[in-house]
Design a protein around this motif. Structure first.
Motif, PDB file in Angstrom:
ATOM      1  N   ASN A   1       0.807  -1.222   0.000  1.00  0.00           N
ATOM      2  CA  ASN A   1       0.000   0.000   0.000  1.00  0.00           C
ATOM      3  C   ASN A   1       0.843   1.276   0.000  1.00  0.00           C
ATOM      4  OD1 ASN A   1      -2.662  -1.357   0.300  1.00  0.00           O
ATOM      5  ND2 ASN A   1      -1.818  -1.984   2.273  1.00  0.00           N
ATOM      6  N   GLU A   2       2.109   1.167  -0.403  1.00  0.00           N
ATOM      7  CA  GLU A   2       3.005   2.320  -0.373  1.00  0.00           C
ATOM      8  C   GLU A   2       3.507   2.683  -1.765  1.00  0.00           C
ATOM      9  OE1 GLU A   2       5.364   2.300   3.847  1.00  0.00           O
ATOM     10  OE2 GLU A   2       6.113   0.966   2.296  1.00  0.00           O
ATOM     11  N   THR A   3       3.885   3.937  -1.932  1.00  0.00           N
ATOM     12  CA  THR A   3       4.629   4.320  -3.130  1.00  0.00           C
ATOM     13  C   THR A   3       6.054   3.797  -2.992  1.00  0.00           C
ATOM     14  OG1 THR A   3       5.408   6.407  -2.194  1.00  0.00           O
ATOM     15  CG2 THR A   3       3.259   6.433  -3.327  1.00  0.00           C
ATOM     16  N   PHE A   4       6.764   3.700  -4.093  1.00  0.00           N
ATOM     17  CA  PHE A   4       8.133   3.199  -4.035  1.00  0.00           C
ATOM     18  C   PHE A   4       9.041   4.093  -3.181  1.00  0.00           C
ATOM     19  CE2 PHE A   4      12.472   2.700  -5.692  1.00  0.00           C
ATOM     20  CZ  PHE A   4      12.653   1.347  -5.437  1.00  0.00           C
ATOM     21  N   PRO A   5       9.017   5.430  -3.332  1.00  0.00           N
ATOM     22  CA  PRO A   5       9.882   6.268  -2.485  1.00  0.00           C
ATOM     23  C   PRO A   5       9.575   6.104  -0.999  1.00  0.00           C
ATOM     24  CG  PRO A   5       9.108   7.523  -4.367  1.00  0.00           C
ATOM     25  CD  PRO A   5       8.341   6.245  -4.368  1.00  0.00           C
ATOM     26  N   ASP A   6       8.295   6.034  -0.633  1.00  0.00           N
ATOM     27  CA  ASP A   6       7.955   5.830   0.773  1.00  0.00           C
ATOM     28  C   ASP A   6       8.468   4.483   1.262  1.00  0.00           C
ATOM     29  OD1 ASP A   6       6.699   8.253   0.920  1.00  0.00           O
ATOM     30  OD2 ASP A   6       4.651   7.449   0.752  1.00  0.00           O
ATOM     31  N   HIS A   7       8.350   3.473   0.408  1.00  0.00           N
ATOM     32  CA  HIS A   7       8.765   2.135   0.807  1.00  0.00           C
ATOM     33  C   HIS A   7      10.279   2.075   1.026  1.00  0.00           C
ATOM     34  CE1 HIS A   7       8.357  -2.145   1.318  1.00  0.00           C
ATOM     35  NE2 HIS A   7       9.323  -2.358   0.432  1.00  0.00           N
ATOM     36  N   VAL A   8      11.050   2.649   0.120  1.00  0.00           N
ATOM     37  CA  VAL A   8      12.507   2.654   0.273  1.00  0.00           C
ATOM     38  C   VAL A   8      12.904   3.330   1.584  1.00  0.00           C
ATOM     39  CG1 VAL A   8      14.656   3.571  -0.672  1.00  0.00           C
ATOM     40  CG2 VAL A   8      12.975   2.529  -2.193  1.00  0.00           C
ATOM     41  N   HIS A   9      12.218   4.423   1.913  1.00  0.00           N
ATOM     42  CA  HIS A   9      12.494   5.123   3.166  1.00  0.00           C
ATOM     43  C   HIS A   9      12.221   4.220   4.364  1.00  0.00           C
ATOM     44  CE1 HIS A   9      12.890   8.478   5.941  1.00  0.00           C
ATOM     45  NE2 HIS A   9      11.699   8.198   6.446  1.00  0.00           N
ATOM     46  N   HIS A  10      11.101   3.508   4.359  1.00  0.00           N
ATOM     47  CA  HIS A  10      10.763   2.627   5.463  1.00  0.00           C
ATOM     48  C   HIS A  10      11.720   1.439   5.563  1.00  0.00           C
ATOM     49  CE1 HIS A  10       6.450   4.370   5.386  1.00  0.00           C
ATOM     50  NE2 HIS A  10       7.132   4.896   6.374  1.00  0.00           N
ATOM     51  N   VAL A  11      12.167   0.934   4.432  1.00  0.00           N
ATOM     52  CA  VAL A  11      13.151  -0.157   4.453  1.00  0.00           C
ATOM     53  C   VAL A  11      14.439   0.313   5.133  1.00  0.00           C
ATOM     54  CG1 VAL A  11      14.668  -1.580   3.018  1.00  0.00           C
ATOM     55  CG2 VAL A  11      12.236  -1.404   2.453  1.00  0.00           C
ATOM     56  N   TYR A  12      14.863   1.519   4.807  1.00  0.00           N
ATOM     57  CA  TYR A  12      16.074   2.070   5.415  1.00  0.00           C
ATOM     58  C   TYR A  12      15.918   2.175   6.939  1.00  0.00           C
ATOM     59  CZ  TYR A  12      19.894   5.332   6.406  1.00  0.00           C
ATOM     60  OH  TYR A  12      21.016   5.930   6.909  1.00  0.00           O
ATOM     61  N   LEU A  13      14.744   2.608   7.389  1.00  0.00           N
ATOM     62  CA  LEU A  13      14.512   2.734   8.827  1.00  0.00           C
ATOM     63  C   LEU A  13      14.483   1.361   9.517  1.00  0.00           C
ATOM     64  CD1 LEU A  13      11.805   5.565   8.938  1.00  0.00           C
ATOM     65  CD2 LEU A  13      14.273   5.741   9.411  1.00  0.00           C
ATOM     66  N   GLN A  14      14.074   0.332   8.789  1.00  0.00           N
ATOM     67  CA  GLN A  14      14.132  -1.021   9.338  1.00  0.00           C
ATOM     68  C   GLN A  14      15.560  -1.555   9.365  1.00  0.00           C
ATOM     69  OE1 GLN A  14      11.624  -3.560  10.324  1.00  0.00           O
ATOM     70  NE2 GLN A  14      10.535  -1.662  10.759  1.00  0.00           N
TER      71      GLN A  14
END
Length: 271
Positions: A230-243
């Protein structure tokens, strides 16, 4: 050397639970009625899925059934007597925190459905809610909802278009068709099909392969996959980095690097 955890069992009779070697096996245990779901069984299944997800010893969950069916849907006899699914909610609301499809969708632990027999209606949706499906040769997926005058009430209308695309999902849901294990594999709804007698052995083999990896990383990867729906690609990349940042600080990441350099199998501790 890390010791394998001692096996544990629950006191429930309609849903069995045991843990060994970091693998929780949850078994629907009402074979006399083909594991159809009653209100108490629904509550037991929810409770045990949550228990497995919260148990730090558990790294993978296998869901299966006893007898000739995985789950033949809702127990219509229980519904008529007032002890069915509807007894778990009020007439105008459903506590989504406490239903197996919602709990399955929110679990961080990987889930494998070992489909031992027919999975119809609610049972099919429950199987679809697991991450991986390994089907016995004799197993079937029956999308019989419209044949009973209802819709896929447990997630099927959400899962199927995402899994197999709109056209194939429409065909399956609108016709209420039953798929053999081989057809489910061809449609992309099963990961593999094995002889009936080999089902649990194969499910445990895959579960052990998952459990051998760094559990925090596996769970983070599943969490990211779920969020990515349910995310855009830029939002997802950001969340992956935070994980990724907290994983850098874990013992398991250091062990993974050390094991790679020393050309040996890593021994992860989940910390």
């Amino acid at each position: 050397m890390e010791q394998a955890p001692r096996a544990t069992q629950t006191e429930s009779t309609e849903v069995l639970y045991d843990v060994a070697d970091h693998i929780a096996v949850i078994t629907l245990n009402a074979p006399e009625r083909m594991n159809t779901i009653s209100g108490p069984m629904l509550n037991d299944l929810t409770r045990l899925l949550i228990r497995a997800n919260e148990d730090r010893d558990v790294r993978c969950v296998i869901l299966t059934g006893n007898g000739r069916a995985f789950c033949a849907g809702l127990d219509l006899r229980k519904e008529r007597s007032g002890d069915g699914l509807s007894s778990a909610s009020s007439p105008t609301s459903l506590d989504l925190r406490n239903t197996p499809p919602t709990v399955l969708q929110s679990m961080d632990k990987p889930t494998i459905c070992a489909v031992n027999g027919g999975a119809a209606g609610y049972g099919m949706d429950t199987a679809l809610g697991c991450d991986i499906r390994i089907m016995a040769e004799s197993a079937k997926l029956a999308a019989a909802f419209v044949k009973r005058g209802v819709v896929p009430e447990s997630g099927g209308t959400w899962f199927l278009p995402r899994m197999i695309g709109w056209a194939k999902a429409s065909e399956l849901i609108f016709t209420g068709r039953t798929l053999s294990a081989r057809e489910a594999l061809e449609w992309g709804l099963a990961n593999e099909v094995v002889p009936d007698a080999a089902l649990m052995g194969r499910a445990r083999e895959v579960a052990r392969e998952i459990a051998a990896n760094a559990p925090l990383a596996v769970q983070a990867a599943k969490r990211m996959m779920r969020m990515g729906l349910n995310e855009t690609f830029p939002d997802h990349v950001h969340h992956v980095y935070l994980q990724l940042l907290p994983l850098f600080k874990t013992h398991d990441m250091q062990e993974g690097i050390k094991a790679f350099m020393e050309k040996r199998e890593a021994k992860f501790e989940g910390r």
